[in-house]
Design an enzyme around this catalytic site. Structure first.
Site, PDB file in Angstrom:
ATOM      1  N   SER A 183       0.785  -1.224   0.000  1.00 52.19           N
ATOM      2  CA  SER A 183       0.000   0.000   0.000  1.00 52.19           C
ATOM      3  C   SER A 183       0.824   1.283   0.000  1.00 52.19           C
ATOM      4  O   SER A 183       0.330   2.328  -0.416  1.00 52.19           O
ATOM      5  CB  SER A 183      -0.950   0.009   1.201  1.00 52.19           C
ATOM      6  OG  SER A 183      -0.232  -0.079   2.419  1.00 52.19           O
ATOM      7  N   HIS A 211      -6.047  -3.684  -1.230  1.00 48.71           N
ATOM      8  CA  HIS A 211      -5.862  -2.590  -2.182  1.00 48.71           C
ATOM      9  C   HIS A 211      -5.985  -3.066  -3.632  1.00 48.71           C
ATOM     10  O   HIS A 211      -5.376  -2.479  -4.533  1.00 48.71           O
ATOM     11  CB  HIS A 211      -4.496  -1.936  -1.965  1.00 48.71           C
ATOM     12  CG  HIS A 211      -4.433  -1.082  -0.743  1.00 48.71           C
ATOM     13  ND1 HIS A 211      -4.795   0.250  -0.741  1.00 48.71           N
ATOM     14  CD2 HIS A 211      -4.065  -1.380   0.523  1.00 48.71           C
ATOM     15  CE1 HIS A 211      -4.637   0.743   0.485  1.00 48.71           C
ATOM     16  NE2 HIS A 211      -4.190  -0.221   1.255  1.00 48.71           N
ATOM     17  N   LYS A 242     -12.438  -0.030   1.550  1.00 49.20           N
ATOM     18  CA  LYS A 242     -11.687   0.726   0.538  1.00 49.20           C
ATOM     19  C   LYS A 242     -12.522   0.794  -0.743  1.00 49.20           C
ATOM     20  O   LYS A 242     -13.479   1.547  -0.801  1.00 49.20           O
ATOM     21  CB  LYS A 242     -10.308   0.108   0.335  1.00 49.20           C
ATOM     22  CG  LYS A 242      -9.409   0.256   1.569  1.00 49.20           C
ATOM     23  CD  LYS A 242      -8.028  -0.286   1.349  1.00 49.20           C
ATOM     24  CE  LYS A 242      -7.085   0.058   2.486  1.00 49.20           C
ATOM     25  NZ  LYS A 242      -7.498  -0.400   3.823  1.00 49.20           N
TER      26      LYS A 242
END
Length: 395
Positions: A183, A211, A242
């Site tokens: 990340s 991610h 996310k």
């Protein structure tokens, strides 16, 4: 003694401020979106959210959330095995399993909890976990809780991974643990070679794909799809906080036996309240959107390529890649903080990242693209970086 303790903490905090490592929290007074409001009046462009697909305030998700509150209430006030399981929890687990191509899924309050409850539940003293050096803090902390032998290989270094697998050859079970995307850098893990090595040395593969799920791979199913190894990854952990709506919640997906054992023994699952009904129901709607429309994913990648090209043309040092995480490397922590503050004055909201979030001497501004950004947003951000970068001598 008490006052000495408090004085010690004050000194340590002041040292953080003096070295540029102190992390301030800015207050946002609007919804999470491309243009946000800070301090109640200033509108700025947000270039540091994990809101990859721009779903954090998507109107269909807001409507789904309102309907879920009316139907299921605000909270469950219980853990799953007592009276904390609703039909939507089971449906979301099945939908995530189908989306990721795995047999079963277990929901957690966060991916941090999913990783925290994984390793000690599955591995014992006779086993080994082989972990990438740049794995997320939740993987590191989860591994610390387990009694398995620990091996760490250099980031995405497949030769070093093979050396560590050889060292662990006498262990009962071997588990390779890696982020799908690291990340702080936006670097995509080399899952193809990791799976090849796992086959060669009879190891399991675990990927934290927080991610990536929702936008990496042809259908947004994450780094295993991106690398064409969906049938070779044994365990996937991830977040709903996310790309998948941006609220909170996490999950672990894998073989039925793995998930069933986690339900029986994983401490963050057994001893934490169930995922809030509104998040559960709305996450099902997120999957409906992802499975019927790829426009957001396509727009996100177009934005990433456009912004990267513009920043490279200005002469900024970027971490190479194709992920929507685009770090602007600065090195010095104070410089990173100063640049972020100056960019805010120019209407661009970013954060300087420094130790311990990244290694000492590798401070940066981590920009993140979103499908909510339009071309004029990108142009304004690039222009602001150009102005501030020249003022501070970065370019």
């Amino acid at each position: 003694m008490k006052q000495a303790f408090f004085d010690y903490l004050s000194e340590e905090i002041n040292e953080l401020k003096n070295t540029g490592l102190y992390k301030n929290e800015r207050v946002i007074t609007s919804q999470q979106q491309a243009v946000i409001t800070v301090n109640n009046d200033k509108e700025v462009l947000n270039f540091c959210a994990n809101n990859y697909l721009g779903l954090a305030n998507h109107p269909e998700l807001i409507a789904a959330a309102k309907a879920a509150v009316d139907k299921y209430g605000y909270g469950m006030s219980s853990v799953r095995f007592i009276c904390g399981t609703q039909s939507d929890h089971k449906e979301l687990e099945q939908r995530l399993s189908d989306f990721l191509g795995l047999e079963d899924t277990i929901l957690y309050s966060s991916c941090f909890d999913a990783n925290g409850g994984l390793f000690e539940t599955l591995l014992g003293t006779e086993d080994a976990v082989i972990s990438d050096a740049l794995n997320h803090a939740s993987i590191i902390d989860g591994i610390r809780l387990c009694k398995a032998k620990r091996f760490r290989y250099n980031n995405n270094d497949m030769n070093d991974l093979e050396d560590k697998l050889k060292e662990a050859k006498d262990c009962r079970f071997r588990l390779i643990a890696t982020d799908g995307v690291f990340s702080m850098d936006g670097i995509i893990a080399n899952l193809s070679t990791i799976c090849d090595l796992a086959d060669r040395y009879d190891a399991l593969v675990m990927v934290d794909d927080s991610h990536a799920v929702g936008f990496m791979g042809k259908n947004g199913r994450g780094t295993p799809e991106y690398h064409h190894v969906m049938d070779r990854v044994d365990i996937i952990t991830g977040t709903l906080g996310k790309a998948l709506g941006g609220a909170s919640g996490g999950y672990t997906s894998g073989k039925r036996e793995v998930v069933e054992w986690l339900r029986q023994r994983s401490r963050p699952y057994l001893f934490s309240n169930t995922l809030a009904p509104v998040i559960t129901a709305t996450s099902i709607k997120v999957l409906d959107l992802l499975e019927t429309n790829r426009d957001l994913m396509t727009h996100l990648h177009e934005n990433s390529a456009y912004f990267r090209k513009g920043m490279e043309a200005l002469g900024f040092k970027l971490v190479p890649g194709e992920h929507p995480i685009i770090p602007v490397m600065l090195g010095d922590a104070k410089l990173a903080k100063t640049m972020a503050d100056e960019l805010l004055k120019e209407g661009v909201y970013v954060i300087g990242f420094s130790y311990p979030v990244v290694p000492n001497g590798q401070a940066r501004i981590r920009t993140q693209m979103s499908a909510a950004h339009q071309k004029h947003h990108l142009d304004k951000a690039i222009a602001a970086f150009a102005k501030v970068g020249k003022q501070l001598g970065v370019i």
